[in-house]
Design a protein around this motif. Sequence first.
Motif, mmCIF file in Angstrom:
data_model
loop_
_atom_site.group_PDB
_atom_site.id
_atom_site.type_symbol
_atom_site.label_atom_id
_atom_site.label_comp_id
_atom_site.label_asym_id
_atom_site.label_seq_id
_atom_site.Cartn_x
_atom_site.Cartn_y
_atom_site.Cartn_z
ATOM 1 N N ALA A 199 12.270 -10.283 11.704
ATOM 2 C CA ALA A 199 10.823 -10.291 11.482
ATOM 3 C C ALA A 199 10.288 -8.967 10.959
ATOM 4 O O ALA A 199 9.081 -8.824 10.778
ATOM 5 C CB ALA A 199 10.105 -10.658 12.787
ATOM 6 N N GLY A 200 11.144 -8.002 10.700
ATOM 7 C CA GLY A 200 10.689 -6.663 10.327
ATOM 8 C C GLY A 200 10.116 -6.569 8.922
ATOM 9 O O GLY A 200 10.295 -7.456 8.089
ATOM 10 N N ILE A 201 9.448 -5.457 8.676
ATOM 11 C CA ILE A 201 8.925 -5.134 7.352
ATOM 12 C C ILE A 201 9.097 -3.637 7.136
ATOM 13 O O ILE A 201 8.764 -2.837 8.019
ATOM 14 C CB ILE A 201 7.441 -5.541 7.197
ATOM 15 C CG1 ILE A 201 6.900 -5.121 5.813
ATOM 16 C CG2 ILE A 201 6.582 -4.972 8.312
ATOM 17 C CD1 ILE A 201 5.494 -5.643 5.521
ATOM 18 N N ALA A 202 9.644 -3.247 6.018
ATOM 19 C CA ALA A 202 9.886 -1.836 5.743
ATOM 20 C C ALA A 202 8.569 -1.062 5.735
ATOM 21 O O ALA A 202 7.551 -1.557 5.233
ATOM 22 C CB ALA A 202 10.590 -1.680 4.403
ATOM 23 N N PRO A 203 8.538 0.148 6.294
ATOM 24 C CA PRO A 203 7.298 0.934 6.320
ATOM 25 C C PRO A 203 6.652 1.088 4.943
ATOM 26 O O PRO A 203 5.424 1.073 4.830
ATOM 27 C CB PRO A 203 7.760 2.286 6.879
ATOM 28 C CG PRO A 203 8.919 1.943 7.762
ATOM 29 C CD PRO A 203 9.623 0.816 7.054
ATOM 30 N N ALA A 204 7.459 1.207 3.888
ATOM 31 C CA ALA A 204 6.905 1.360 2.544
ATOM 32 C C ALA A 204 6.177 0.106 2.076
ATOM 33 O O ALA A 204 5.368 0.163 1.139
ATOM 34 C CB ALA A 204 8.017 1.702 1.556
ATOM 35 N N SER A 205 6.430 -1.031 2.711
ATOM 36 C CA SER A 205 5.782 -2.287 2.326
ATOM 37 C C SER A 205 4.488 -2.539 3.088
ATOM 38 O O SER A 205 3.765 -3.491 2.778
ATOM 39 C CB SER A 205 6.734 -3.463 2.574
ATOM 40 O OG SER A 205 7.936 -3.320 1.846
ATOM 41 N N VAL A 206 4.207 -1.701 4.079
ATOM 42 C CA VAL A 206 3.072 -1.956 4.963
ATOM 43 C C VAL A 206 1.724 -1.799 4.250
ATOM 44 O O VAL A 206 0.849 -2.664 4.350
ATOM 45 C CB VAL A 206 3.139 -1.046 6.198
ATOM 46 C CG1 VAL A 206 1.833 -1.093 6.986
ATOM 47 C CG2 VAL A 206 4.306 -1.460 7.097
ATOM 48 N N ALA A 207 1.525 -0.698 3.540
ATOM 49 C CA ALA A 207 0.222 -0.433 2.912
ATOM 50 C C ALA A 207 -0.205 -1.532 1.939
ATOM 51 O O ALA A 207 -1.362 -1.986 1.977
ATOM 52 C CB ALA A 207 0.229 0.931 2.224
ATOM 53 N N PRO A 208 0.673 -2.001 1.045
ATOM 54 C CA PRO A 208 0.254 -3.103 0.162
ATOM 55 C C PRO A 208 -0.096 -4.373 0.933
ATOM 56 O O PRO A 208 -0.993 -5.117 0.533
ATOM 57 C CB PRO A 208 1.477 -3.316 -0.729
ATOM 58 C CG PRO A 208 2.193 -2.015 -0.717
ATOM 59 C CD PRO A 208 1.999 -1.485 0.665
ATOM 60 N N PHE A 209 0.586 -4.621 2.046
ATOM 61 C CA PHE A 209 0.234 -5.768 2.871
ATOM 62 C C PHE A 209 -1.165 -5.597 3.448
ATOM 63 O O PHE A 209 -1.947 -6.556 3.520
ATOM 64 C CB PHE A 209 1.269 -5.952 3.986
ATOM 65 C CG PHE A 209 2.344 -6.966 3.664
ATOM 66 C CD1 PHE A 209 2.603 -8.016 4.521
ATOM 67 C CD2 PHE A 209 3.088 -6.865 2.501
ATOM 68 C CE1 PHE A 209 3.584 -8.953 4.237
ATOM 69 C CE2 PHE A 209 4.080 -7.784 2.197
ATOM 70 C CZ PHE A 209 4.326 -8.840 3.062
#
Length: 258
Positions: free
Chosen positions: A195-205
Amino acid sequence: MNAPVPLTRRAAAEAVGTAALVAVVVGSGIQATELTRDAGLQLLANSLATVFGLGVLIALLGSVSGAHFNPVVTLAAWFTGRRTADGPSLREVAAYVPAQIAGAIGGAVLADAMFARPLVQWSTHDRSAGHLWLGEAVATAGLVWLIFGLARAGRAHLAPVAVASYIGAAYWFTSSTSFANPAVTIGRAFTDTFAGIAPASVAPFFAAQLAGAGVGLVLVAVTFGRPAPATGDEVVVPHREQHLAAPARPAEESAVVS
């Protein structure tokens, strides 16, 4: 009349509720990957656990804090109620949002601990793509439309079933698997699991979720119009100065998610 629920207790309910939600999402994802290698079955197990867990949490904590578990929902409630005092105040927003974020991180750590994983391990699951951001915008727009539409239609009591069902469906019809929640997004960055998401993908989400929330509020205005005058008996889960087991104002109230 029962005494008002103190803000500290409401914030605590938001923290614990969000932690439990993330623990369900992350824990069921870990369990699914240990039981099968079939990606479809993994997603099915993850989504079913989330549906049941979210519905229970909304039913349990809705009368305490409104069961937002989601900064987007809290901010949207403040925005729509800022002129009528039906929504949360800025003071309540300032208490809810950090509690939700802290709870989400704690829930991810708890899930990792239950499965003997490193307590904090940044996710390597990259989710940076335009179609995923579109999926997040759609998922969040639908969630906000549903929650605030139910409130304006006088059916907020259906939130535990309706919101959980929507999130379960959005797992499957959106490309992003419907995070639709900035706090949950942050929490899922702390676990390098299914269920994870890379930290670099967080802001666009985040950006996609905020855009989706805006679209959702527009849909509410277009399809339901202005809020009806308060009658005191239309909402089960109040926001401000709420009383446990007591009727409340028809503010845009309950719920969340994933």
